[in-house]
Design a protein around this motif. Structure first.
Motif, PDB file in Angstrom:
ATOM      1  N   ASN A   1       0.804  -1.212   0.000  1.00 62.66           N
ATOM      2  CA  ASN A   1       0.000   0.000   0.000  1.00 62.66           C
ATOM      3  C   ASN A   1       0.839   1.265   0.000  1.00 62.66           C
ATOM      4  O   ASN A   1       0.294   2.357  -0.008  1.00 62.66           O
TER       5      ASN A   1
ATOM      6  N   THR B   1       3.179  -0.038 -10.813  1.00 64.34           N
ATOM      7  CA  THR B   1       1.840   0.278 -10.330  1.00 64.34           C
ATOM      8  C   THR B   1       1.950   1.135  -9.081  1.00 64.34           C
ATOM      9  O   THR B   1       2.736   0.840  -8.184  1.00 64.34           O
ATOM     10  N   ASN B   2       1.164   2.187  -9.054  1.00 64.77           N
ATOM     11  CA  ASN B   2       1.254   3.164  -7.983  1.00 64.77           C
ATOM     12  C   ASN B   2       0.124   2.962  -6.975  1.00 64.77           C
ATOM     13  O   ASN B   2      -1.033   3.118  -7.304  1.00 64.77           O
ATOM     14  N   PRO B   3       0.457   2.642  -5.740  1.00 64.13           N
ATOM     15  CA  PRO B   3      -0.597   2.466  -4.736  1.00 64.13           C
ATOM     16  C   PRO B   3      -0.981   3.783  -4.069  1.00 64.13           C
ATOM     17  O   PRO B   3      -1.936   3.835  -3.307  1.00 64.13           O
TER      18      PRO B   3
ATOM     19  N   ASP C   1     -11.054   2.571 -10.645  1.00 64.79           N
ATOM     20  CA  ASP C   1     -10.907   1.142 -10.834  1.00 64.79           C
ATOM     21  C   ASP C   1     -12.237   0.507 -11.183  1.00 64.79           C
ATOM     22  O   ASP C   1     -12.392  -0.132 -12.202  1.00 64.79           O
TER      23      ASP C   1
ATOM     24  N   ASN D   1      -3.388   3.952 -12.753  1.00 61.19           N
ATOM     25  CA  ASN D   1      -2.277   4.061 -11.809  1.00 61.19           C
ATOM     26  C   ASN D   1      -1.125   3.127 -12.163  1.00 61.19           C
ATOM     27  O   ASN D   1      -0.407   2.679 -11.294  1.00 61.19           O
ATOM     28  N   TYR D   2      -1.015   2.825 -13.442  1.00 66.84           N
ATOM     29  CA  TYR D   2       0.186   2.055 -13.786  1.00 66.84           C
ATOM     30  C   TYR D   2       0.734   2.462 -15.159  1.00 66.84           C
ATOM     31  O   TYR D   2       0.015   2.981 -15.998  1.00 66.84           O
TER      32      TYR D   2
ATOM     33  N   ASN E   1      -3.449   6.481  -7.693  1.00 65.30           N
ATOM     34  CA  ASN E   1      -4.355   5.364  -7.453  1.00 65.30           C
ATOM     35  C   ASN E   1      -5.704   5.915  -7.011  1.00 65.30           C
ATOM     36  O   ASN E   1      -5.786   6.699  -6.085  1.00 65.30           O
ATOM     37  N   THR E   2      -6.720   5.556  -7.703  1.00 63.92           N
ATOM     38  CA  THR E   2      -8.060   5.978  -7.287  1.00 63.92           C
ATOM     39  C   THR E   2      -8.952   4.760  -7.343  1.00 63.92           C
ATOM     40  O   THR E   2      -9.155   4.183  -8.394  1.00 63.92           O
ATOM     41  N   ASP E   3      -9.454   4.415  -6.223  1.00 58.99           N
ATOM     42  CA  ASP E   3     -10.295   3.221  -6.183  1.00 58.99           C
ATOM     43  C   ASP E   3     -11.528   3.406  -7.044  1.00 58.99           C
ATOM     44  O   ASP E   3     -12.042   2.471  -7.619  1.00 58.99           O
TER      45      ASP E   3
END
Ligand SMILES: [Zn+2]
Ligand SMILES: [Zn+2]
Ligand SMILES: [Zn+2]
Ligand SMILES: [Zn+2]
Lengths: 180, 612
Positions: B371, B403-405, B446, B489-490, B441-443
């Motif tokens: 994370n 990948t960026n958390p 996703d 985010n990647y 990263n944005t949930d």
């Protein structure tokens, strides 16, 4: 993507291969977004025997969401003779359960985030808790209990390693579902 | 070692020798930027850093020296220069490295030290004990008094280690409603039963197995253990109080040992427990007895029954009485397992705290590196590549995905030695676009983008990755030298690897020269909110920006780590593929951030490799 046509998609997003063998589908519950590949066999017909007059137990096999049943695996409810009476007992799979090619499952309960490798045998009435990885070729003895965060190997399968705290993320199958 | 490909991250704890910092001068890390709270393992410093700081940061001084070619900085750079820098590069073959390399999922992250923590640099504390078979919790007092095995009905087969079931000796009685004894313990895996023992063990009741078994299988070793325990309890001068049971007594005991062991009076001075004066422990002086007659008897029995009747070392050593014959094995009680919390060794903050209920898999605190630090994955760009048989002299192209958390966009530099270090058979490695951006990263993205628009029509101009084959088309593809793919985010870039020809000799096999591992130095920069001292340690992701009140300052944060990419194994040379100069990669000019057109998500690459 010639494979696309291979699957029948249900309302809840399950994708079931036309080449799979699903017997007694009225006794099988699929939670949604579950993939069943070719040559899988699911024995929903093997359900619990109940004395006459009582309602038959409806569910033989319950499968959660985002499960993945690879080619040629077999889900067969466990059976035993109890008090002189032979019967099958229901089988329950949680969410994000991966079953590898050619594996035979006779477990009573499999939790969520469980990865079962190729050519495994999960013995009758075994209980596999959440976040477990079972390596290829493992044979889980009947009635075994595999606790959470375990990596299991060998026959009979023994816990060889503890999985890290990230096990649920590592064993999640959402991406796998999207890729089919 | 795991199957290919794998990516292991080096925990900074592997470095405890002073390092020199020789990063390429073209991109100095500004020392004016004072190390911030978020600035965890960036340490541009001379070797004479105060010790305190070094221990805090785990001595992780990135010692980087790359030839500019990889950075696309110096076009005239002489390739041979790399050799001089070898010693500053992270060498995956260094014996020291072996202990610090972990997949990212095994790493934790300390928010206070701003540092990766591997299993070696955390301290564990037992939260609870439980039986892995019946899943009942065992109170720690019971563990102290009765030992670390299940005292309920859980027993393992001494022959094959599967769980034993209780069944009636007389099978026909299974048909009646209430099976009657006597009972056997039966292994449904190898069909061993307690009736196989000499003399056979049969139980009267199908419950309270431990109590029944302990009566039936009392070995001389158990007696000896009880004797020893009594002896030391007496020695303690307080036989009445079971010293293993009360925590106060235990601390006293511990204090005594430390007081005696170190010999320094410093510790003992403050502690004047009751037992201190008395504790001149005497060992039970009794040598181990080997009875010649008994041994001869065993030899004779072996001659009669044959080797098949004897136990394997594994079977023998799991039993306290170390039986030589299968018929002397007794069921093994299941060993307890623990749930443990983990602390950072440096600052003692809790990194992992599981819920104490045995059957839950939730955590109260769970600071996992996944994370906090960007993770790398690698894929084949050309599906004809076989991981276990890379062709010498051929240019293999792989796709590295970062990948960026974090909830802030990051800029990433990937640096790699041009030739893999630590081996006489170095492979050439080139990351075609070593500097790039990765989105936040944005949930929300996703789910919104992935499930509602699964195939958001590939926009024209964005070519889909070419499948297998023609390298000519690859080299012409402008995407090769820039970012290959950038979504959400990647971001993916291409890495070229040219393995050398490695002879298959005894020596190369011993050194496993054909194993191709590429060290990559990952450096990440981003702007994050600082001054969030009030943030909880409760597992939130860092810099989760809520523009909530207060003076939110944004600060440039930068950190870095080494990772090792296990690409595969080099195979035998293939005819027709000969050594040649690799295609000169199109180099990116210095200072120009590489911007690839942002493409809407068409199809997302799986972030994690799932068994295929
Ligand atoms: Zn470490
Ligand atoms: Zn137990
Ligand atoms: Zn057995
Ligand atoms: Zn710390």
């Amino acid at each position: 993507m010639s494979q696309k046509s291979e699957y029948i998609q249900t309302e809840t997003g399950n994708k079931v291969s036309r080449k799979s063998l699903i017997i007694g589908s009225q006794n099988i519950i699929l939670g949604g977004k579950t993939i069943i590949q070719a040559d899988c066999c699911i024995r929903g017909d093997l359900r619990r025997l109940v004395p006459q007059g009582q309602n038959a137990a409806a569910v033989a096999i319950a499968v959660g969401r985002y499960c993945f049943l690879s080619k040629s695996c077999l889900l067969r409810p466990p059976s035993k003779t109890y008090r002189g009476q032979f019967s099958y007992y229901p089988m329950k799979l949680g969410d994000h359960v991966f079953v590898g090619e050619g594996s035979v499952i006779e477990a009573a309960v499999i939790g969520s985030y469980v990865n079962i490798g190729k050519n495994c045998v999960i013995g009758k009435f075994s209980i596999i808790k959440d976040c477990v990885r079972i390596e290829d070729g493992t044979v889980i003895a009947p009635n075994s209990v595999i606790p959470s965060f375990s990596s299991v190997e060998g026959h009979p399968g023994i816990v060889v390693e503890e999985l890290p705290e990230t096990a649920a993320e590592m064993l999640e199958l959402k991406e796998l579902y999207k890729s089919i | 070692m795991s199957s290919f490909p794998y990516i292991h991250i080096s925990c900074p704890c592997h470095e405890d020798r002073p390092q020199t910092f020789t990063i390429d001068s073209a991109r100095p890390i500004s020392p004016s930027k004072s190390p911030s709270k978020h600035d965890f393992n960036f340490l541009p410093t001379d070797p004479h850093t105060p010790t305190k700081r070094r221990t805090l940061l785990g001595g992780f001084t990135p010692s980087v020296s790359f030839d500019g070619g990889n950075l696309g900085l110096d076009l005239d750079d002489d390739e041979e220069l790399t050799d001089e820098d070898d010693e500053n590069n992270f060498d995956p073959r260094d014996p020291r490295s072996a202990f610090s390399l972990f997949p990212i999922e095994n790493l934790l992250y300390c928010e206070d030290c701003h540092q990766i923590r591997c299993p070696r640099c955390v301290q564990e504390e037992i939260v609870c004990w439980y039986c892995p078979s019946c899943l009942f919790e065992v109170p720690s007092s019971t563990v102290k008094s009765d030992g670390n095995r299940c005292t309920r009905n859980c027993y393992l087969c001494p022959v094959c280690t599967a769980l034993l079931a209780v069944i009636p000796v007389n099978h026909s009685s299974g048909h009646s409603d209430h099976p009657t004894g006597p009972f056997n313990l039966f292994c449904s895996h190898c069909h061993w039963t307690t009736s196989d023992l000499i003399p056979p063990i049969q139980l009267e009741k199908p419950t309270s197995i431990s109590a029944q078994l302990s009566k039936l299988t009392h070995s001389p070793q158990d007696t000896e253990f009880i004797r020893l325990k009594q002896h030391y309890a007496q020695q303690l001068g307080n036989a009445q109080e079971d010293f293993t049971n009360s925590p106060a007594a235990l601390t006293r005991l511990m204090g005594l040992y430390t007081g005696l062991g170190s010999g320094s009076g410093g510790h003992g001075g403050s502690r004047k427990g009751r037992g201190v004066k008395k504790l001149e422990m005497k060992e039970v002086d009794r040598p181990r007895e080997v009875n010649e007659e008994q041994e001869l008897e065993i030899v004779e029995r072996m001659a009669v029954e044959g080797l098949e009747a004897t136990t394997t070392a594994k079977q023998r050593l799991t039993q306290p009485h170390e039986p030589r014959f299968l018929s002397d094995l007794t069921p093994t009680a299941v060993l307890l397992r623990t749930k443990r919390s983990k602390r950072c060794r440096a600052c003692r903050h809790i990194l992992v705290k599981p819920e104490s209920k045995v059957q839950t898999t939730r955590f109260r605190i769970r600071l996992v590196a996944l994370n906090y630090i960007p993770s790398l994955t690698i894929k084949r760009l050309d599906s004809t590549i076989t991981w276990n048989n890379l062709t010498p002299h051929k240019t293999h192209r792989f796709l590295l995905t970062v990948t960026n958390p974090l909830f802030d966009p990051i800029s990433v530099s990937l640096l790699t030695p041009r030739r893999t270090p630590g081996t006489a058979f170095a492979s050439r490695v080139t990351i075609l676009c070593p500097e790039f951006e990765v989105g936040a990263n944005t949930d929300v993205w996703d789910d919104a983008l992935m499930s509602t628009k699964p195939a958001a029509a590939t926009p024209s101009g964005v070519s889909t990755p070419p499948v297998a084959g023609s390298f000519a088309s690859f080299s012409k593809d402008p995407k090769m030298s820039t970012v290959y793919e950038q979504k959400m985010n990647y971001t993916s870039v291409v890495i070229e690897v040219v393995p050398p020809e490695i002879p298959d000799t005894r020596e190369t096999r011993i050194r496993d020269e054909r194993l191709l591992e590429i060290p990559i130095y990952v450096r990440v920069e981003f702007e994050a909110e600082v001054d969030r001292d009030d943030e909880e340690g409760g597992g939130g992701k860092p810099s989760h920006s809520g523009a909530s009140g207060g003076a939110v300052q944004r600060e440039r944060v930068e950190y870095s780590y080494w990772c090792v990419v296990g690409v595969g194994r080099v195979g035998d040379p293939v005819e027709g593929v000969v050594a040649s100069e690799p295609n000169t990669p199109v180099r990116t000019p210095v200072g120009t951030p590489v911007k690839a057109p942002r493409t809407p998500a068409a199809m997302r690459t799986p972030l994690r490799q799932v068994r295929s």
